[in-house]
Design a protein around this motif. Structure first.
Motif, PDB file in Angstrom:
ATOM      1  N   LYS A  30       0.990   4.453  -6.723  1.00 49.34           N
ATOM      2  CA  LYS A  30       0.704   4.087  -5.333  1.00 49.34           C
ATOM      3  C   LYS A  30       0.864   2.569  -5.115  1.00 49.34           C
ATOM      4  O   LYS A  30      -0.089   1.872  -4.779  1.00 49.34           O
ATOM      5  N   PRO A  31       2.099   2.055  -5.297  1.00 50.69           N
ATOM      6  CA  PRO A  31       2.334   0.615  -5.196  1.00 50.69           C
ATOM      7  C   PRO A  31       2.254   0.114  -3.757  1.00 50.69           C
ATOM      8  O   PRO A  31       2.399   0.878  -2.800  1.00 50.69           O
ATOM      9  N   ASP A  56      -0.445 -13.268  -8.338  1.00 50.62           N
ATOM     10  CA  ASP A  56      -0.962 -12.217  -7.466  1.00 50.62           C
ATOM     11  C   ASP A  56      -0.061 -10.973  -7.424  1.00 50.62           C
ATOM     12  O   ASP A  56      -0.253 -10.092  -6.597  1.00 50.62           O
ATOM     13  N   ILE A  57       0.908 -10.895  -8.327  1.00 52.68           N
ATOM     14  CA  ILE A  57       1.788  -9.725  -8.409  1.00 52.68           C
ATOM     15  C   ILE A  57       1.565  -9.021  -9.740  1.00 52.68           C
ATOM     16  O   ILE A  57       1.620  -9.628 -10.798  1.00 52.68           O
ATOM     17  N   ASN A  58       1.320  -7.707  -9.658  1.00 53.65           N
ATOM     18  CA  ASN A  58       1.146  -6.870 -10.840  1.00 53.65           C
ATOM     19  C   ASN A  58       2.286  -5.855 -10.870  1.00 53.65           C
ATOM     20  O   ASN A  58       2.371  -4.996  -9.986  1.00 53.65           O
ATOM     21  N   ILE A  59       3.158  -5.959 -11.862  1.00 49.83           N
ATOM     22  CA  ILE A  59       4.256  -4.997 -11.995  1.00 49.83           C
ATOM     23  C   ILE A  59       3.693  -3.764 -12.692  1.00 49.83           C
ATOM     24  O   ILE A  59       3.421  -3.770 -13.887  1.00 49.83           O
ATOM     25  N   ALA A  60       3.513  -2.708 -11.916  1.00 45.38           N
ATOM     26  CA  ALA A  60       2.872  -1.494 -12.423  1.00 45.38           C
ATOM     27  C   ALA A  60       3.812  -0.660 -13.282  1.00 45.38           C
ATOM     28  O   ALA A  60       3.377  -0.033 -14.242  1.00 45.38           O
ATOM     29  N   ALA A  61       5.113  -0.647 -12.919  1.00 47.99           N
ATOM     30  CA  ALA A  61       6.058   0.195 -13.652  1.00 47.99           C
ATOM     31  C   ALA A  61       7.484  -0.178 -13.293  1.00 47.99           C
ATOM     32  O   ALA A  61       7.730  -0.882 -12.317  1.00 47.99           O
ATOM     33  N   GLU A  62       8.413   0.339 -14.103  1.00 45.11           N
ATOM     34  CA  GLU A  62       9.839   0.190 -13.848  1.00 45.11           C
ATOM     35  C   GLU A  62      10.491   1.561 -13.922  1.00 45.11           C
ATOM     36  O   GLU A  62      10.162   2.358 -14.799  1.00 45.11           O
ATOM     37  N   ALA A  63      11.420   1.806 -13.011  1.00 48.23           N
ATOM     38  CA  ALA A  63      12.148   3.069 -12.989  1.00 48.23           C
ATOM     39  C   ALA A  63      13.632   2.805 -13.194  1.00 48.23           C
ATOM     40  O   ALA A  63      14.157   1.796 -12.731  1.00 48.23           O
ATOM     41  N   THR A  64      14.294   3.738 -13.875  1.00 50.63           N
ATOM     42  CA  THR A  64      15.721   3.598 -14.137  1.00 50.63           C
ATOM     43  C   THR A  64      16.583   4.443 -13.202  1.00 50.63           C
ATOM     44  O   THR A  64      17.805   4.352 -13.248  1.00 50.63           O
ATOM     45  N   ASP A  65      15.957   5.253 -12.371  1.00 49.08           N
ATOM     46  CA  ASP A  65      16.691   6.038 -11.378  1.00 49.08           C
ATOM     47  C   ASP A  65      15.756   6.403 -10.227  1.00 49.08           C
ATOM     48  O   ASP A  65      14.543   6.181 -10.298  1.00 49.08           O
ATOM     49  N   GLY A  66      16.334   6.964  -9.179  1.00 48.42           N
ATOM     50  CA  GLY A  66      15.561   7.282  -7.985  1.00 48.42           C
ATOM     51  C   GLY A  66      14.490   8.328  -8.199  1.00 48.42           C
ATOM     52  O   GLY A  66      13.394   8.229  -7.643  1.00 48.42           O
ATOM     53  N   GLU A  67      14.796   9.350  -8.984  1.00 54.71           N
ATOM     54  CA  GLU A  67      13.809  10.399  -9.224  1.00 54.71           C
ATOM     55  C   GLU A  67      12.588   9.848  -9.961  1.00 54.71           C
ATOM     56  O   GLU A  67      11.449  10.187  -9.646  1.00 54.71           O
ATOM     57  N   MET A  68      12.818   8.975 -10.936  1.00 54.29           N
ATOM     58  CA  MET A  68      11.714   8.361 -11.659  1.00 54.29           C
ATOM     59  C   MET A  68      10.921   7.449 -10.720  1.00 54.29           C
ATOM     60  O   MET A  68       9.693   7.398 -10.792  1.00 54.29           O
ATOM     61  N   ALA A  69      11.617   6.766  -9.815  1.00 55.24           N
ATOM     62  CA  ALA A  69      10.945   5.878  -8.863  1.00 55.24           C
ATOM     63  C   ALA A  69       9.983   6.662  -7.969  1.00 55.24           C
ATOM     64  O   ALA A  69       8.849   6.236  -7.733  1.00 55.24           O
ATOM     65  N   LYS A 104       8.532   9.532  -8.686  1.00 54.07           N
ATOM     66  CA  LYS A 104       7.414   9.962  -9.535  1.00 54.07           C
ATOM     67  C   LYS A 104       6.431   8.812  -9.754  1.00 54.07           C
ATOM     68  O   LYS A 104       5.211   8.987  -9.624  1.00 54.07           O
ATOM     69  N   LEU A 105       6.951   7.626 -10.060  1.00 54.55           N
ATOM     70  CA  LEU A 105       6.077   6.477 -10.310  1.00 54.55           C
ATOM     71  C   LEU A 105       5.347   6.024  -9.050  1.00 54.55           C
ATOM     72  O   LEU A 105       4.206   5.563  -9.125  1.00 54.55           O
TER      73      LEU A 105
END
Length: 64
Positions: free
Chosen positions: A47-48, A26-39, A41-42
């Motif tokens: 819209k997690p 029941d968990i869908n990993i939509a994206a991964e970010a390598t820093d806060g700014e990317m987080a 944006k993602l």
């Protein structure tokens, strides 16, 4: 389904968290970010429901 973003500047931490979360159907990993700014944006883009965010990251921290 719970939409998740993982944000951490350390690849081993992201890899381990992905490994643990992928065990749940029941968990869908939509994206991964390598820093806060990317987080940020993602988060706007995907819209997690939940964000697993490291507190200490370059540029923009998990607290910021």
């Amino acid at each position: 389904m719970i939409k998740v973003i993982i944000a951490d500047d350390e690849k081993p931490a992201r890899t381990e968290l992905r490994f643990l979360l992928e065990k749940y159907d029941d968990i869908n990993i939509a994206a991964e970010a390598t820093d806060g700014e990317m987080a940020v944006k993602l988060c706007h883009e995907h819209k997690p429901d939940l964000v697993f965010m490291d507190i200490q990251m370059p540029a923009l921290s998990g607290i910021d």
